[in-house]
Write a protein that holds these residues in place. Structure first.
Motif, PDB file in Angstrom:
ATOM      1  N   PHE A   1       0.820  -1.212   0.000  1.00 36.98           N
ATOM      2  CA  PHE A   1       0.000   0.000   0.000  1.00 36.98           C
ATOM      3  C   PHE A   1       0.855   1.264   0.000  1.00 36.98           C
ATOM      4  N   LEU A   2       1.833   1.341   0.884  1.00 42.52           N
ATOM      5  CA  LEU A   2       2.614   2.570   1.030  1.00 42.52           C
ATOM      6  C   LEU A   2       3.805   2.659   0.069  1.00 42.52           C
ATOM      7  N   GLY A   3       4.468   1.544  -0.168  1.00 44.28           N
ATOM      8  CA  GLY A   3       5.669   1.573  -0.998  1.00 44.28           C
ATOM      9  C   GLY A   3       5.556   0.756  -2.261  1.00 44.28           C
ATOM     10  N   GLY A   4       4.332   0.364  -2.604  1.00 46.11           N
ATOM     11  CA  GLY A   4       4.121  -0.464  -3.786  1.00 46.11           C
ATOM     12  C   GLY A   4       4.606   0.149  -5.082  1.00 46.11           C
ATOM     13  N   PRO A   5       4.339   1.442  -5.322  1.00 46.29           N
ATOM     14  CA  PRO A   5       4.816   2.038  -6.579  1.00 46.29           C
ATOM     15  C   PRO A   5       6.341   2.042  -6.723  1.00 46.29           C
ATOM     16  N   LEU A   6       7.039   1.789  -5.637  1.00 46.92           N
ATOM     17  CA  LEU A   6       8.504   1.670  -5.698  1.00 46.92           C
ATOM     18  C   LEU A   6       8.953   0.213  -5.685  1.00 46.92           C
TER      19      LEU A   6
ATOM     20  N   ALA B   1      -3.128   2.412  -7.865  1.00 45.90           N
ATOM     21  CA  ALA B   1      -4.335   1.592  -7.722  1.00 45.90           C
ATOM     22  C   ALA B   1      -3.994   0.096  -7.776  1.00 45.90           C
ATOM     23  N   ALA B   2      -3.101  -0.293  -8.661  1.00 43.77           N
ATOM     24  CA  ALA B   2      -2.719  -1.708  -8.754  1.00 43.77           C
ATOM     25  C   ALA B   2      -2.000  -2.162  -7.486  1.00 43.77           C
ATOM     26  N   CYS B   3      -1.169  -1.316  -6.921  1.00 43.32           N
ATOM     27  CA  CYS B   3      -0.479  -1.681  -5.679  1.00 43.32           C
ATOM     28  C   CYS B   3      -1.454  -1.733  -4.509  1.00 43.32           C
ATOM     29  N   ALA B   4      -2.459  -0.866  -4.507  1.00 39.57           N
ATOM     30  CA  ALA B   4      -3.488  -0.939  -3.474  1.00 39.57           C
ATOM     31  C   ALA B   4      -4.265  -2.247  -3.593  1.00 39.57           C
ATOM     32  N   LEU B   5      -4.556  -2.660  -4.815  1.00 39.84           N
ATOM     33  CA  LEU B   5      -5.223  -3.945  -5.023  1.00 39.84           C
ATOM     34  C   LEU B   5      -4.354  -5.094  -4.528  1.00 39.84           C
ATOM     35  N   THR B   6      -3.067  -5.009  -4.756  1.00 41.11           N
ATOM     36  CA  THR B   6      -2.149  -6.032  -4.264  1.00 41.11           C
ATOM     37  C   THR B   6      -2.177  -6.092  -2.737  1.00 41.11           C
ATOM     38  N   ALA B   7      -2.230  -4.924  -2.091  1.00 43.88           N
ATOM     39  CA  ALA B   7      -2.311  -4.889  -0.628  1.00 43.88           C
ATOM     40  C   ALA B   7      -3.601  -5.548  -0.151  1.00 43.88           C
ATOM     41  N   ILE B   8      -4.692  -5.314  -0.859  1.00 48.20           N
ATOM     42  CA  ILE B   8      -5.966  -5.936  -0.494  1.00 48.20           C
ATOM     43  C   ILE B   8      -5.882  -7.456  -0.643  1.00 48.20           C
ATOM     44  N   VAL B   9      -5.312  -7.909  -1.737  1.00 47.80           N
ATOM     45  CA  VAL B   9      -5.172  -9.356  -1.968  1.00 47.80           C
ATOM     46  C   VAL B   9      -4.305  -9.990  -0.885  1.00 47.80           C
ATOM     47  N   TYR B  10      -3.191  -9.346  -0.551  1.00 52.92           N
ATOM     48  CA  TYR B  10      -2.330  -9.884   0.500  1.00 52.92           C
ATOM     49  C   TYR B  10      -3.060  -9.919   1.837  1.00 52.92           C
ATOM     50  N   GLY B  11      -3.745  -8.845   2.166  1.00 53.27           N
ATOM     51  CA  GLY B  11      -4.416  -8.763   3.455  1.00 53.27           C
ATOM     52  C   GLY B  11      -5.553  -9.754   3.611  1.00 53.27           C
ATOM     53  N   LEU B  12      -6.244 -10.060   2.512  1.00 56.75           N
ATOM     54  CA  LEU B  12      -7.388 -10.984   2.588  1.00 56.75           C
ATOM     55  C   LEU B  12      -7.017 -12.445   2.362  1.00 56.75           C
ATOM     56  N   MET B  13      -5.760 -12.703   2.072  1.00 56.51           N
ATOM     57  CA  MET B  13      -5.315 -14.077   1.850  1.00 56.51           C
ATOM     58  C   MET B  13      -5.398 -14.863   3.168  1.00 56.51           C
ATOM     59  N   THR B  14      -5.885 -16.084   3.090  1.00 54.40           N
ATOM     60  CA  THR B  14      -5.988 -16.906   4.299  1.00 54.40           C
ATOM     61  C   THR B  14      -4.589 -17.224   4.832  1.00 54.40           C
TER      62      THR B  14
END
Length: 148
Positions: free
Chosen positions: A12-17, A71-84
């Motif tokens: 979320f915070l450093g994804g674009p890098l 937006a794509a990095c935020a989606l990645t953060a969501i996927v990581y956070g919701l992963m079992t």
């Protein structure tokens, strides 16, 4: 041990890098090294818009690169956070027990998911709106030139 909460916040915070990619896959990750390119192009587009104004065609092509990357990095953060936890540990901590604490979901993980959803959706919609607005304004101007 790769921690799910840390990975979600880094995405979320450093994804674009590419920070989340380096955390999870190491410094040899190609996508992690490529992620700063569209980010830099988007920032360059913002600087061009400041210097030349909003009528600069290159700036309105470059600015959405930043928005779509965020937006794509935020989606990645969501996927990581919701992963079992089981799936997380199987994928990123293969030598750890399937129920290891590194894959657990806590309030900090939920916070990362909530902020990523809020900010990511806002940035995505703003990028789409900006792109279409500039495109249609350009088409109207071309139509005006043709009619004169």
């Amino acid at each position: 041990m790769k921690n799910k909460t840390v990975a979600a916040w880094l995405a979320f915070l450093g994804g674009p890098l590419g920070l989340h990619r380096f955390y999870l896959k190491g410094p040899g990750d190609t996508i992690g090294w490529l992620l700063p390119i569209p980010t830099a192009l988007g920032f360059y587009g913002i600087e061009r818009a400041r210097e030349f104004g909003m009528d600069d065609g290159a700036s309105w092509i470059l600015i959405p690169f930043l928005g779509f990357t965020v937006a794509a990095c935020a989606l990645t953060a969501i996927v990581y956070g919701l992963m079992t936890p089981e799936k997380w540990n199987t994928r990123f901590n293969p030598h750890a027990p399937i129920d290891a604490a590194a894959g657990a979901t806590g309030w900090l993980t939920i916070g990362a998911v909530a902020l990523a959803l809020m900010i990511g959706a806002t940035v995505l919609m703003a990028s789409i709106a900006f792109s279409f607005q500039r495109y249609f304004e350009h088409q109207v101007e071309l139509g005006r030139q043709i009619s004169q």
